[in-house]
Each structure stands twice: as C-alpha cells, then as structure tokens.
Scaffold this motif. Structure first.
Motif, PDB file in Angstrom:
ATOM      1  N   ASN A  13       0.822  -1.230   0.000  1.00 19.12           N
ATOM      2  CA  ASN A  13       0.000   0.000   0.000  1.00 19.12           C
ATOM      3  C   ASN A  13       0.850   1.272   0.000  1.00 19.12           C
ATOM      4  O   ASN A  13       0.330   2.375   0.084  1.00 19.12           O
ATOM      5  CB  ASN A  13      -0.950   0.001   1.206  1.00 19.12           C
ATOM      6  N   GLY A  37       4.345   1.986  15.608  1.00 19.32           N
ATOM      7  CA  GLY A  37       4.390   2.411  14.214  1.00 19.32           C
ATOM      8  C   GLY A  37       5.782   2.729  13.711  1.00 19.32           C
ATOM      9  O   GLY A  37       5.967   3.081  12.550  1.00 19.32           O
ATOM     10  N   SER A  41       8.175  -4.158  14.469  1.00 22.07           N
ATOM     11  CA  SER A  41       7.692  -5.495  14.073  1.00 22.07           C
ATOM     12  C   SER A  41       8.101  -5.820  12.650  1.00 22.07           C
ATOM     13  O   SER A  41       8.431  -6.968  12.339  1.00 22.07           O
ATOM     14  CB  SER A  41       6.170  -5.590  14.206  1.00 22.07           C
TER      15      SER A  41
HETATM   16  P1  ADP Z   1       5.909  -1.147  15.268  1.00 25.80           P
HETATM   17  O1  ADP Z   1       6.141  -2.600  15.442  1.00 25.80           O
HETATM   18  O2  ADP Z   1       7.096  -0.307  15.663  1.00 25.80           O
HETATM   19  O3  ADP Z   1       4.657  -0.664  15.907  1.00 25.80           O
HETATM   20  P2  ADP Z   1       5.255  -1.838  12.528  1.00 25.80           P
HETATM   21  O4  ADP Z   1       6.424  -2.479  11.898  1.00 25.80           O
HETATM   22  O5  ADP Z   1       4.143  -2.705  13.013  1.00 25.80           O
HETATM   23  O6  ADP Z   1       5.775  -0.868  13.692  1.00 25.80           O
HETATM   24  O7  ADP Z   1       4.622  -0.788  11.523  1.00 25.80           O
HETATM   25  C1  ADP Z   1       5.403   0.203  10.845  1.00 25.80           C
HETATM   26  C2  ADP Z   1       4.519   0.913   9.859  1.00 25.80           C
HETATM   27  O8  ADP Z   1       4.145   0.008   8.826  1.00 25.80           O
HETATM   28  C3  ADP Z   1       3.219   1.419  10.452  1.00 25.80           C
HETATM   29  O9  ADP Z   1       2.900   2.618   9.766  1.00 25.80           O
HETATM   30  C4  ADP Z   1       2.230   0.312  10.129  1.00 25.80           C
HETATM   31  O10 ADP Z   1       0.918   0.796  10.025  1.00 25.80           O
HETATM   32  C5  ADP Z   1       2.743  -0.130   8.776  1.00 25.80           C
HETATM   33  N1  ADP Z   1       2.437  -1.540   8.498  1.00 25.80           N
HETATM   34  C6  ADP Z   1       2.745  -2.612   9.273  1.00 25.80           C
HETATM   35  N2  ADP Z   1       2.348  -3.751   8.694  1.00 25.80           N
HETATM   36  C7  ADP Z   1       1.779  -3.385   7.526  1.00 25.80           C
HETATM   37  C8  ADP Z   1       1.173  -4.102   6.464  1.00 25.80           C
HETATM   38  N3  ADP Z   1       1.089  -5.428   6.479  1.00 25.80           N
HETATM   39  N4  ADP Z   1       0.696  -3.398   5.407  1.00 25.80           N
HETATM   40  C9  ADP Z   1       0.815  -2.060   5.382  1.00 25.80           C
HETATM   41  N5  ADP Z   1       1.362  -1.311   6.346  1.00 25.80           N
HETATM   42  C10 ADP Z   1       1.853  -1.974   7.388  1.00 25.80           C
END
Ligand code: ADP
Ligand code: ADP
Length: 223
Positions: A13, A37, A41
């Motif tokens: 996206n 965010g 992860s």
């Molecule tokens: P954290 O673990 O530090 O909270 P994430 O790695 O989960 O961070 O997320 C980093 C960014 O990527 C955020 O803006 C999140 O919304 C976006 N994001 C995470 N997973 C997805 C996905 N599968 N598709 C689109 N955006 C994602």
C-alpha cells in the motif's frame, strides 16, 4: 554477530515501514526501542525471515539471511508479539511437537530438553495444563520456552512485556537476562525500562530509521 545494511521495506500500500536501516548487533542482549508504528515489528519479521524486505542485506555470522533463510531458521528462536496457541494442547505436548519439528528425533532427548526448559521458565508444575488457560505472564514465559528449543543462536523477542503486570514483567525480564551472553538476543519494545534494565546496547527506531545507537546511559542522557 548480526549485521543489517540499508534495509528498506515498503508495503504494497506504499507504507515505507523501514527506510535504510543499518545496524551491527553483537552477542548479548540488544534493545530496539521505538514508538508504535516505528517499524519494529516489520524489522523483526524481516530478521525472522517471515517477510522479505524490499531491499538491503542481513548477515548473521556466515549466513546471508536473505539468500539462505532456511539456514537462519535452523538457529533462530522467535517470540512474536501475538503468538497463537492451540486451545486444548498442554504445555508439554506443544513443546514436544515443536521439538519434533526442530528435528530433535529421540524421545528421551526431547523429554530431557522439555523438562529443562519448563523448569527454567517455571512452568514445570503446570506442564499438563492447556496453554489456553495460562495467564499473560505464563504465556510469555511459555513463549520463551518455545523460542529456546534447539539452542538457537539468534533470539528475537517482539514486545514481550506488553500487557503484563509489574511482577510478571520482572519475572519475564529476569528470565531473559539468564539466557546468556553467547547468543544474540534482540528485544523489541516501546517500554524504555525494559531496555535500560536488560540491554547493554540499544538502538532507537523512529519512522523506519535508526536515529541513535549506544548504551542506555548515553541514549537516555540525550533524550
Ligand atoms: P511497530 O512494530 O514499531 O509498531 P510496525 O512495523 O508494526 O511498527 O509498523 C510500521 C509501519 O508500517 C506502520 O505505519 C504500520 O501501520 C505499517 N504496516 C505494518 N504492517 C503493515 C502491512 N502489512 N501493510 C501495510 N502497512 C503496514
Ligand atoms: P504493531 O503493534 O507491531 O505495530 P500492528 O498492531 O500495527 O502491529 O499490526 C498488527 C498486524 O496488522 C500486523 O500483521 C501488521 O502487519 C498489520 N498491519 C499493521 N498496519 C497495517 C496497515 N496499515 N495495513 C495493513 N496491515 C497492517
């Protein structure tokens, strides 16, 4: 030693979750701190070979992780943020099943491994109980036992103390600190105290970029 170079991950996206991350992570506990965010992860999933980054390089010792994901998996212990549990399976049976998957073929060896792990995480007495009935703290300690099967040299723990009360959190953190100095343990969290209590070295991730690395004392002083 784990070495990450120019790691970038853009989701379909268009979200740029990781934006040129470079890090050298020595043996021992390493803290990755960042707000929700930040991309923690996403980075953990790339390191655990569950997600292929858009670009960049990851090396763990001799292993080129992106080229040889199976070699990394053989020596990886991963405790994801939300790990699913099978409702009726006991702690003991689940670990036995996972030990088989990890290639520990002998029944006797599995029994010994599982007893050692369950005693280490203080769940030996409830080994026959269904994991689904465990409290949050018990589940996380069970998660660590799962992650330690097969003596991994790289252990990734994603937001382990979220949702735990202070006593459970202390128990969990004490357990992590016992895991040892010869393996790389990466602890990803948004809780500053988890990192400062446990990790001699740390990095701060914000908006998909490493903004600082150093000792907790150096970094907290800079905040
Ligand atoms: P954290 O673990 O530090 O909270 P994430 O790695 O989960 O961070 O997320 C980093 C960014 O990527 C955020 O803006 C999140 O919304 C976006 N994001 C995470 N997973 C997805 C996905 N599968 N598709 C689109 N955006 C994602
Ligand atoms: P975290 O707590 O690590 O930030 P999230 O709660 O953001 O994790 O994400 C939970 C799940 O939803 C993950 O599998 C993540 O990849 C996915 N996800 C997060 N943000 C998005 C997004 N913007 N679009 C699609 N999937 C997302």
């Amino acid at each position: 030693m784990l070495s990450i170079r120019d790691l970038t991950h853009v989701y379909p996206n268009g979200t740029r979750a990781l934006d040129g991350v470079s890090l050298d992570i020595p043996a021992g506990m390493f803290g990755l701190l960042g707000p929700n965010g930040a991309g923690k992860s996403s980075l953990m999933r790339c390191l655990a070979t569950l997600q292929v980054p858009t670009s960049g390089q990851i090396r763990f010792g001799e292993i080129d992780v992106l080229a040889q994901p199976a070699s990394l998996r053989a020596t990886l212990g991963y405790l994801p943020q939300d790990f699913g549990v099978y409702p009726r399976v006991s702690a003991e049976d689940m670990l036995d099943h996972l030990a088989v998957l990890k290639g520990i073929a002998g029944r006797g060896e599995r029994r010994e491994t599982i007893e050692t792990l369950l005693r280490q995480v203080n769940l030996w007495d409830v080994r026959k109980k269904a994991i689904a009935g465990f409290s949050g703290g018990m589940r996380q300690r069970f998660g660590i036992a799962q992650a330690l099967i097969g003596n991994p040299r790289l252990i990734i723990v994603d937001e382990p103390t979220a949702g735990l009360d202070p006593e459970e959190r202390n128990r969990f953190n004490n357990l992590l600190s016992e895991i040892g100095e010869s393996v790389v343990v990466i602890l990803s969290t948004h809780i500053v105290d988890d990192v400062t209590d446990l990790c001699p070295r740390m990095a701060i991730l914000v908006g998909g970029r490493i903004v600082q690395t150093g000792t907790p004392t150096e970094l907290i002083a800079a905040l």
